[in-house]
Design a protein around this motif. Structure first.
Motif, PDB file in Angstrom:
ATOM      1  N   ILE A  59      -2.476   7.291   6.751  1.00  0.00           N
ATOM      2  CA  ILE A  59      -1.764   6.044   6.496  1.00  0.00           C
ATOM      3  C   ILE A  59      -2.809   4.997   6.973  1.00  0.00           C
ATOM      4  CG2 ILE A  59      -0.053   4.709   7.320  1.00  0.00           C
ATOM      5  CD1 ILE A  59       0.958   6.819   5.423  1.00  0.00           C
ATOM      6  N   MET A  60      -3.562   5.455   8.153  1.00  0.00           N
ATOM      7  CA  MET A  60      -4.586   4.222   8.530  1.00  0.00           C
ATOM      8  C   MET A  60      -5.681   4.003   7.681  1.00  0.00           C
ATOM      9  SD  MET A  60      -3.964   2.778  11.359  1.00  0.00           S
ATOM     10  CE  MET A  60      -5.685   2.032  12.422  1.00  0.00           C
ATOM     11  N   GLN A  61      -5.783   4.875   6.753  1.00  0.00           N
ATOM     12  CA  GLN A  61      -7.075   4.640   5.759  1.00  0.00           C
ATOM     13  C   GLN A  61      -6.373   3.667   4.601  1.00  0.00           C
ATOM     14  OE1 GLN A  61      -8.039   8.436   4.636  1.00  0.00           O
ATOM     15  NE2 GLN A  61      -9.260   8.896   6.327  1.00  0.00           N
ATOM     16  N   MET A  62      -5.222   3.388   4.525  1.00  0.00           N
ATOM     17  CA  MET A  62      -4.462   2.607   3.452  1.00  0.00           C
ATOM     18  C   MET A  62      -4.714   1.092   3.883  1.00  0.00           C
ATOM     19  SD  MET A  62      -1.062   4.095   2.658  1.00  0.00           S
ATOM     20  CE  MET A  62      -0.890   5.958   2.352  1.00  0.00           C
ATOM     21  N   HIS A  63      -5.107   0.311   2.775  1.00  0.00           N
ATOM     22  CA  HIS A  63      -5.081  -1.169   2.921  1.00  0.00           C
ATOM     23  C   HIS A  63      -4.025  -1.852   3.768  1.00  0.00           C
ATOM     24  CE1 HIS A  63      -6.211  -5.348   2.001  1.00  0.00           C
ATOM     25  NE2 HIS A  63      -4.837  -5.689   1.653  1.00  0.00           N
ATOM     26  N   GLY A  64      -4.139  -2.555   4.445  1.00  0.00           N
ATOM     27  CA  GLY A  64      -3.231  -3.245   5.308  1.00  0.00           C
ATOM     28  C   GLY A  64      -2.652  -2.681   6.719  1.00  0.00           C
ATOM     29  N   PHE A  65      -3.331  -1.625   6.839  1.00  0.00           N
ATOM     30  CA  PHE A  65      -2.961  -0.799   8.223  1.00  0.00           C
ATOM     31  C   PHE A  65      -3.977  -1.062   9.080  1.00  0.00           C
ATOM     32  CE2 PHE A  65       0.249   0.928   5.439  1.00  0.00           C
ATOM     33  CZ  PHE A  65       1.318   0.821   6.443  1.00  0.00           C
ATOM     34  N   GLY A  66      -3.705  -1.648  10.451  1.00  0.00           N
ATOM     35  CA  GLY A  66      -4.438  -1.418  11.568  1.00  0.00           C
ATOM     36  C   GLY A  66      -3.793  -1.028  12.737  1.00  0.00           C
ATOM     37  N   LYS A 113       3.812   5.453  -3.664  1.00  0.00           N
ATOM     38  CA  LYS A 113       5.262   5.703  -4.002  1.00  0.00           C
ATOM     39  C   LYS A 113       5.945   6.461  -2.506  1.00  0.00           C
ATOM     40  CE  LYS A 113       4.988   6.610  -8.832  1.00  0.00           C
ATOM     41  NZ  LYS A 113       3.978   5.534  -8.885  1.00  0.00           N
ATOM     42  N   ILE A 114       5.553   5.811  -1.369  1.00  0.00           N
ATOM     43  CA  ILE A 114       6.108   6.087   0.000  1.00  0.00           C
ATOM     44  C   ILE A 114       7.387   5.032   0.004  1.00  0.00           C
ATOM     45  CG2 ILE A 114       5.642   6.314   2.384  1.00  0.00           C
ATOM     46  CD1 ILE A 114       2.846   6.710   1.809  1.00  0.00           C
ATOM     47  N   ASP A 115       8.503   5.230  -0.129  1.00  0.00           N
ATOM     48  CA  ASP A 115       9.757   4.441   0.012  1.00  0.00           C
ATOM     49  C   ASP A 115      10.775   4.870   0.854  1.00  0.00           C
ATOM     50  OD1 ASP A 115      10.551   6.348  -1.512  1.00  0.00           O
ATOM     51  OD2 ASP A 115      11.021   5.300  -3.287  1.00  0.00           O
ATOM     52  N   SER A 116      10.632   5.746   1.815  1.00  0.00           N
ATOM     53  CA  SER A 116      11.455   6.449   2.782  1.00  0.00           C
ATOM     54  C   SER A 116      10.845   6.817   3.856  1.00  0.00           C
ATOM     55  CB  SER A 116      12.376   7.324   2.141  1.00  0.00           C
ATOM     56  OG  SER A 116      11.552   8.708   1.937  1.00  0.00           O
ATOM     57  N   LEU A 117      11.261   6.937   5.168  1.00  0.00           N
ATOM     58  CA  LEU A 117      10.678   7.479   6.399  1.00  0.00           C
ATOM     59  C   LEU A 117      10.467   9.050   6.030  1.00  0.00           C
ATOM     60  CD1 LEU A 117      12.764   5.910   9.034  1.00  0.00           C
ATOM     61  CD2 LEU A 117      10.501   5.523   8.542  1.00  0.00           C
ATOM     62  N   GLU A 118      11.391   9.740   5.082  1.00  0.00           N
ATOM     63  CA  GLU A 118      11.156  11.162   5.037  1.00  0.00           C
ATOM     64  C   GLU A 118       9.838  11.337   4.149  1.00  0.00           C
ATOM     65  OE1 GLU A 118      12.912  14.827   2.200  1.00  0.00           O
ATOM     66  OE2 GLU A 118      14.242  12.987   3.030  1.00  0.00           O
ATOM     67  N   LYS A 119       9.414  10.491   3.152  1.00  0.00           N
ATOM     68  CA  LYS A 119       7.919  10.700   2.449  1.00  0.00           C
ATOM     69  C   LYS A 119       7.197  10.241   3.549  1.00  0.00           C
ATOM     70  CE  LYS A 119       9.985   9.902  -1.911  1.00  0.00           C
ATOM     71  NZ  LYS A 119      10.040   8.899  -3.238  1.00  0.00           N
ATOM     72  N   LEU A 120       7.049   9.181   4.331  1.00  0.00           N
ATOM     73  CA  LEU A 120       6.251   9.082   5.128  1.00  0.00           C
ATOM     74  C   LEU A 120       5.899   9.828   6.144  1.00  0.00           C
ATOM     75  CD1 LEU A 120       4.445   6.328   6.090  1.00  0.00           C
ATOM     76  CD2 LEU A 120       6.340   5.699   7.666  1.00  0.00           C
ATOM     77  N   SER A 121       6.877  10.877   6.498  1.00  0.00           N
ATOM     78  CA  SER A 121       6.613  11.538   7.540  1.00  0.00           C
ATOM     79  C   SER A 121       5.863  12.904   7.082  1.00  0.00           C
ATOM     80  CB  SER A 121       8.097  12.414   8.064  1.00  0.00           C
ATOM     81  OG  SER A 121       8.660  13.147   7.167  1.00  0.00           O
ATOM     82  N   ASP A 122       5.515  12.787   5.446  1.00  0.00           N
ATOM     83  CA  ASP A 122       4.429  14.087   5.005  1.00  0.00           C
ATOM     84  C   ASP A 122       3.199  13.541   4.939  1.00  0.00           C
ATOM     85  OD1 ASP A 122       7.203  15.486   4.071  1.00  0.00           O
ATOM     86  OD2 ASP A 122       7.189  14.263   2.108  1.00  0.00           O
ATOM     87  N   TYR A 123       2.691  12.486   5.664  1.00  0.00           N
ATOM     88  CA  TYR A 123       1.683  11.988   5.808  1.00  0.00           C
ATOM     89  C   TYR A 123       1.356  11.884   7.220  1.00  0.00           C
ATOM     90  CZ  TYR A 123       1.813  10.140   1.057  1.00  0.00           C
ATOM     91  OH  TYR A 123       1.805  10.122  -0.338  1.00  0.00           O
ATOM     92  N   ALA A 131       0.881  -1.255   0.191  1.00  0.00           N
ATOM     93  CA  ALA A 131       0.149   0.015   0.086  1.00  0.00           C
ATOM     94  C   ALA A 131       0.916   1.301   0.029  1.00  0.00           C
ATOM     95  CB  ALA A 131      -0.919   0.060   1.169  1.00  0.00           C
ATOM     96  N   LEU A 132       2.129   1.298   0.963  1.00  0.00           N
ATOM     97  CA  LEU A 132       2.870   2.238   0.934  1.00  0.00           C
ATOM     98  C   LEU A 132       3.486   2.350  -0.688  1.00  0.00           C
ATOM     99  CD1 LEU A 132       4.572   1.878   4.459  1.00  0.00           C
ATOM    100  CD2 LEU A 132       2.690   3.730   3.610  1.00  0.00           C
ATOM    101  N   GLY A 133       3.890   1.321  -1.084  1.00  0.00           N
ATOM    102  CA  GLY A 133       4.625   1.555  -2.370  1.00  0.00           C
ATOM    103  C   GLY A 133       3.495   2.013  -3.495  1.00  0.00           C
ATOM    104  N   LYS A 134       2.439   1.693  -3.491  1.00  0.00           N
ATOM    105  CA  LYS A 134       1.475   2.031  -4.318  1.00  0.00           C
ATOM    106  C   LYS A 134       1.174   3.545  -4.203  1.00  0.00           C
ATOM    107  CE  LYS A 134      -3.123   0.793  -5.780  1.00  0.00           C
ATOM    108  NZ  LYS A 134      -4.539   0.200  -5.348  1.00  0.00           N
TER     109      LYS A 134
END
Length: 85
Positions: A57-64, A42-52, A37-40
């Motif tokens: 993120i919880m709305q994405m598939h696979g996250f609980g 294009k979240i491939d680093s902690l830096e990009k993840l911190s933009d969310y 889901a993160l790859g879809k």
């Protein structure tokens, strides 16, 4: 016996050419569905993840709850956090 060696070498080359290595981002931290889901997105680093935000993120598939706890712990260890809502 020689035929088997030749065949093994040919198969090895085919496997190397056709083998696609997946992104190792968060491998061993969260499960594959969440990583996909993160790859879809294009979240491939902690830096990009911190933009969310955590909510996004919880709305994405696979996250609980469990996956999010693992992810937040990993982010905290690396001095990274989600953006504020």
């Amino acid at each position: 016996m020689i035929n088997l060696i030749i065949m093994a070498k040919c198969l090895t080359s085919i496997c190397v050419v056709n083998h696609v290595v997946e992104n190792d981002f968060l491998r061993g931290v969260i499960a594959m569905p969440a990583r996909r889901a993160l790859g879809k997105e294009k979240i491939d680093s902690l830096e990009k993840l911190s933009d969310y935000s955590e909510k996004e993120i919880m709305q994405m598939h696979g996250f609980g709850k469990n996956t999010m706890e693992k992810l937040k712990n990993y982010m905290k260890e690396n001095n990274v956090s989600f953006k504020e809502n």
